[in-house]
Design a protein around this motif. Structure first.
Motif, PDB file in Angstrom:
ATOM      1  N   GLY A 166       0.779  -1.234   0.000  1.00 31.15           N
ATOM      2  CA  GLY A 166       0.000   0.000   0.000  1.00 31.15           C
ATOM      3  C   GLY A 166       0.807   1.279   0.000  1.00 31.15           C
ATOM      4  O   GLY A 166       0.234   2.370   0.058  1.00 31.15           O
TER       5      GLY A 166
ATOM      6  N   PRO B 191      -8.730   2.960   4.713  1.00 31.25           N
ATOM      7  CA  PRO B 191      -8.377   4.025   3.770  1.00 31.25           C
ATOM      8  C   PRO B 191      -9.419   5.130   3.639  1.00 31.25           C
ATOM      9  O   PRO B 191      -9.064   6.305   3.493  1.00 31.25           O
ATOM     10  N   GLN B 192     -10.695   4.783   3.679  1.00 29.87           N
ATOM     11  CA  GLN B 192     -11.718   5.825   3.548  1.00 29.87           C
ATOM     12  C   GLN B 192     -11.711   6.743   4.763  1.00 29.87           C
ATOM     13  O   GLN B 192     -11.935   7.950   4.647  1.00 29.87           O
TER      14      GLN B 192
ATOM     15  N   ARG C 178      -2.191   3.298  -0.685  1.00 27.16           N
ATOM     16  CA  ARG C 178      -2.874   3.962   0.422  1.00 27.16           C
ATOM     17  C   ARG C 178      -2.060   5.088   1.047  1.00 27.16           C
ATOM     18  O   ARG C 178      -2.600   5.866   1.835  1.00 27.16           O
ATOM     19  N   ALA C 179      -0.768   5.150   0.715  1.00 27.56           N
ATOM     20  CA  ALA C 179       0.079   6.218   1.249  1.00 27.56           C
ATOM     21  C   ALA C 179       1.223   6.478   0.285  1.00 27.56           C
ATOM     22  O   ALA C 179       1.707   5.570  -0.398  1.00 27.56           O
TER      23      ALA C 179
ATOM     24  N   ALA D 145      -8.692   9.064   4.363  1.00 31.82           N
ATOM     25  CA  ALA D 145      -8.962  10.085   3.356  1.00 31.82           C
ATOM     26  C   ALA D 145      -9.935  11.135   3.873  1.00 31.82           C
ATOM     27  O   ALA D 145      -9.764  12.335   3.626  1.00 31.82           O
TER      28      ALA D 145
ATOM     29  N   ASP E 182      -6.092   2.119  -6.536  1.00 30.44           N
ATOM     30  CA  ASP E 182      -6.767   1.779  -5.289  1.00 30.44           C
ATOM     31  C   ASP E 182      -5.889   0.974  -4.341  1.00 30.44           C
ATOM     32  O   ASP E 182      -6.149   0.936  -3.132  1.00 30.44           O
TER      33      ASP E 182
ATOM     34  N   ALA F  19      -0.977   3.176   5.753  1.00 34.02           N
ATOM     35  CA  ALA F  19      -1.502   2.239   4.764  1.00 34.02           C
ATOM     36  C   ALA F  19      -2.279   1.099   5.409  1.00 34.02           C
ATOM     37  O   ALA F  19      -3.137   0.486   4.770  1.00 34.02           O
TER      38      ALA F  19
ATOM     39  N   LYS G 169      -4.750  11.216  -0.984  1.00 28.15           N
ATOM     40  CA  LYS G 169      -4.070  10.203  -0.182  1.00 28.15           C
ATOM     41  C   LYS G 169      -2.985  10.849   0.679  1.00 28.15           C
ATOM     42  O   LYS G 169      -2.414  11.876   0.292  1.00 28.15           O
TER      43      LYS G 169
END
Length: 249
Positions: free
Chosen positions: A13, A201-202, A50-51, A205, A47, A197, A95
């Motif tokens: 991620g 994730p949502q 994540r970072a 964000a 997707d 990560a 992100k």
């Protein structure tokens, strides 16, 4: 992706974006900016990412704009558009971005940290905002964001005098989260990027959006206003003289 910017998955991620012109202390030319914009866009669109971990090659973050390239752009009447496009990209990224700073962080190398969510600096890192000394003006939303995090007096000192300052001062001014042993900024940055990560994730964000929501419009307006003045200053006699003196060194 430009060879002056490298992008690689370094953990689940986590994508590491590396400014890669070590022979020029990672000075950013137009190709470098295009590479950074593309790397951020690719990370945003994936997707699985994540970072984002942002760093520089060869023990240096970035010495800022490539003055020779900037002087050529100014002479051609092109202005700083691609640099502004990069600032727009990093300031609106959804992100989380973690910066790992070693060596020099000059000009935009410092102002971009205002848009990173976390930043760590090696104890030997050196920062500078030399816009006035180059006959230019602040960029990157720094005239708005730096007073918010550092206070008006410290922001005036750093932006108006344009003197170099150390990692401890950068931490005190809110530009970095912490000063870590020299040579370990990437290690610390990666640990925090991996921690981000691993989180939902949502939720990450959404938290980032809420943290930036109150200042997002002001930051965008400031970047645009600064860009207008910066472009004018690029064509000024003061800037041309400062560039010529710099290039003779």
């Amino acid at each position: 992706m430009s060879e002056s910017v490298l992008s690689e998955i370094v953990a689940a991620g986590v994508v590491q974006i590396t400014m890669n012109r070590p022979d020029r202390k990672n000075a950013l030319d137009r190709a470098s900016y295009a590479g950074l914009i593309a790397a951020i866009a690719a990370a945003e669109a994936d997707d699985a990412i994540r970072a984002i971990l942002l760093t520089g090659a060869g023990g240096c973050f970035t010495s800022g704009n490539d003055i020779k390239d900037f002087a050529m752009a100014a002479a051609a009447g092109e202005g700083p558009r691609v640099a502004i496009d990069f600032l727009d990209a990093i300031s609106t990224a959804k992100k989380p971005i973690v910066a790992a700073v070693e060596g020099f962080a000059v000009g935009i190398g410092t102002t971009m940290l205002l848009h990173c969510d976390l930043a760590f600096a090696g104890s030997g890192a050196s920062f500078r905002l030399p816009f006035v000394t180059l006959g230019l003006s602040p960029e990157g939303g720094s005239s708005y964001l730096l007073p918010l995090v550092a206070g008006s007096k410290k922001a005036a000192e750093l932006l108006m005098l344009g003197e170099a300052f150390d990692a401890g001062t950068a931490a005190g001014a809110g530009l970095v989260n912490a000063v870590v042993p020299e040579g370990t900024a990437l290690e610390h940055g990666l640990a925090k990027a991996k921690a981000l990560a691993a989180l939902p994730p949502q939720s990450v964000a959404l938290t980032k959006m809420l943290l930036k929501r109150g200042s997002a419009a002001a930051v965008a307006e400031t970047i645009a206003t600064e860009a207008h003045h910066f472009g004018e200053r690029l064509r000024s006699a003061e800037a041309m003289a400062a560039f010529a003196a710099f290039l003779k060194k």
